[in-house]
Design a protein around this motif. Structure first.
Motif, short mmCIF file in Angstrom:
data_model
loop_
_atom_site.label_atom_id
_atom_site.label_comp_id
_atom_site.label_asym_id
_atom_site.label_seq_id
_atom_site.Cartn_x
_atom_site.Cartn_y
_atom_site.Cartn_z
N LYS A 13 -2.63 -0.30 -28.05
CA LYS A 13 -3.42 0.92 -28.24
C LYS A 13 -2.55 2.13 -28.54
N THR A 14 -1.31 2.13 -28.06
CA THR A 14 -0.44 3.32 -28.19
C THR A 14 0.74 3.06 -29.11
N LYS A 15 0.64 2.10 -30.01
CA LYS A 15 1.79 1.74 -30.85
C LYS A 15 2.23 2.89 -31.75
N GLN A 16 1.29 3.73 -32.21
CA GLN A 16 1.67 4.86 -33.05
C GLN A 16 2.51 5.86 -32.27
N GLN A 17 2.11 6.14 -31.04
CA GLN A 17 2.88 7.06 -30.20
C GLN A 17 4.27 6.50 -29.90
N ILE A 18 4.35 5.19 -29.72
CA ILE A 18 5.64 4.55 -29.44
C ILE A 18 6.59 4.74 -30.61
N LEU A 19 6.07 4.64 -31.84
CA LEU A 19 6.90 4.86 -33.02
C LEU A 19 7.45 6.28 -33.05
N TRP A 20 6.61 7.25 -32.69
CA TRP A 20 7.08 8.64 -32.63
C TRP A 20 8.15 8.81 -31.56
N PHE A 57 4.91 10.32 -21.70
CA PHE A 57 4.28 9.38 -22.63
C PHE A 57 3.64 8.17 -21.94
N SER A 58 4.00 7.91 -20.71
CA SER A 58 3.44 6.73 -20.03
C SER A 58 1.97 6.92 -19.67
N THR A 59 1.46 8.14 -19.78
CA THR A 59 0.05 8.40 -19.44
C THR A 59 -0.84 8.44 -20.68
N ILE A 60 -0.29 8.14 -21.84
CA ILE A 60 -1.07 8.20 -23.09
C ILE A 60 -2.32 7.32 -23.04
N PRO A 61 -2.29 6.10 -22.48
CA PRO A 61 -3.51 5.27 -22.48
C PRO A 61 -4.71 5.94 -21.82
N PHE A 62 -4.46 6.84 -20.86
CA PHE A 62 -5.57 7.51 -20.20
C PHE A 62 -6.32 8.40 -21.19
N GLY A 63 -5.59 9.07 -22.06
CA GLY A 63 -6.23 9.95 -23.03
C GLY A 63 -6.87 9.22 -24.18
N SER A 64 -6.45 7.98 -24.42
CA SER A 64 -6.97 7.23 -25.57
C SER A 64 -8.11 6.30 -25.20
N CYS A 65 -8.49 6.31 -23.93
CA CYS A 65 -9.55 5.39 -23.48
C CYS A 65 -10.92 5.88 -23.92
N GLN A 66 -11.70 5.01 -24.57
CA GLN A 66 -13.06 5.31 -24.99
C GLN A 66 -14.05 4.54 -24.13
N ARG A 67 -15.27 5.04 -24.05
CA ARG A 67 -16.28 4.38 -23.23
C ARG A 67 -16.53 2.94 -23.70
N GLN A 68 -16.54 2.74 -25.03
CA GLN A 68 -16.76 1.39 -25.54
C GLN A 68 -15.65 0.45 -25.10
N GLU A 69 -14.40 0.95 -25.12
CA GLU A 69 -13.27 0.13 -24.70
C GLU A 69 -13.38 -0.21 -23.22
N THR A 70 -13.80 0.77 -22.42
CA THR A 70 -13.94 0.53 -20.98
C THR A 70 -14.95 -0.58 -20.72
N GLY A 71 -16.07 -0.54 -21.42
CA GLY A 71 -17.07 -1.58 -21.26
C GLY A 71 -16.55 -2.94 -21.67
N PHE A 72 -15.79 -2.97 -22.77
CA PHE A 72 -15.22 -4.23 -23.23
C PHE A 72 -14.23 -4.80 -22.22
N LEU A 73 -13.38 -3.93 -21.67
CA LEU A 73 -12.37 -4.39 -20.70
C LEU A 73 -13.04 -4.93 -19.43
N LEU A 74 -14.17 -4.33 -19.06
CA LEU A 74 -14.88 -4.80 -17.87
C LEU A 74 -15.48 -6.19 -18.07
N LEU A 75 -15.72 -6.54 -19.33
CA LEU A 75 -16.30 -7.85 -19.63
C LEU A 75 -15.25 -8.96 -19.68
N LEU A 76 -13.99 -8.59 -19.75
CA LEU A 76 -12.94 -9.60 -19.82
C LEU A 76 -12.84 -10.36 -18.50
N PRO A 77 -12.42 -11.63 -18.57
CA PRO A 77 -12.31 -12.45 -17.34
C PRO A 77 -11.09 -12.05 -16.50
N ALA A 78 -11.20 -10.91 -15.86
CA ALA A 78 -10.09 -10.41 -15.05
C ALA A 78 -10.65 -9.49 -13.97
#
Length: 226
Positions: A13-20, A57-78
């Protein structure tokens, strides 16, 4: 381990920021090396700056999280613990890379100024431990606030601990340089136990890091399923 898979998701999700980051950090370190050649500075400053970048930069995923992604992650077997552990592994990976970059910067500065790296190692260990605690604090606050808060609030939470860590470190280093008598007395009091203090600091930071992950897991589980 599912936590590693979730850490991979954050990296994707944060590969662009990692390149920077890969572009910015070498440029800044080169600038600091040039400044050091004109006016020598303690090697640990390079290490602290790299950790500062990791905290930001380690907190970038918090700002990039979308509601749709949150729902998808909750559906994963974990479990919630897997997701939170993955996020903490993501942050810890940044810290490890930052420590490596800081060591490289210290090595090049040693080549320029002839400073002794060995004398700085315990201070680097303590700085790494402190940065781990700051990162754990960042993550706890971000999970308590929730990942869907306004970007302005998230930016403040993400930026303030990193700046406190970096400028606090610089202030301590400059204070030690400005008052060498007090510093010498403190070093004499500590004696030959700096390395032990460094290892103890790392151990304590690791315990707090794990405790923070457990707290974030409990808070998130209650919010998601409560």
């Amino acid at each position: 381990m599912r936590a590693i898979q979730f850490a991979k998701i954050d990296f994707i999700k944060t590969k662009q920021q990692i390149l920077w980051i890969l572009l910015v950090i070498p440029v800044v370190l080169l600038f600091m090396l040039r400044q050091s050649s004109d006016s020598p500075m303690p090697l640990v400053i390079f290490f602290c700056y790299a950790l500062f970048m990791a905290l930001i930069f380690s907190t970038i995923p918090f700002g990039s999280c979308q509601r749709q992604e949150t729902g998808f992650l909750l559906l994963l077997p974990a479990t919630t613990r897997d997701r939170i552990s993955g996020r903490f592994l993501y942050g810890l990976s940044y810290m490890m890379v930052a420590a490596l970059v800081g060591c490289v910067g210290m090595y090049f500065d040693k080549m320029i100024s002839g400073a002794v790296i060995e004398a700085e190692i315990p201070f680097c260990m303590i700085a790494f431990a402190v940065s781990m605690v700051f990162m754990a604090l960042e993550y706890v606050i971000l999970y308590l606030f929730g990942e869907q808060q306004s970007p302005n609030i998230l930016s403040l939470i993400r930026m303030i601990p990193g700046f406190v860590f970096f400028f606090g470190s610089i202030g301590l280093i400059e204070g030690a340089q400005d008052d060498p008598e007090v510093t010498a007395a403190l070093m004499e009091y500590i004696g030959g136990h700096l390395m032990l203090i460094g290892w103890c600091s790392l151990a304590a930071a690791f315990v707090l890091f794990v405790a923070a992950a457990m707290l974030c897991t409990a808070v998130t589980k209650k919010r998601d399923f409560g």
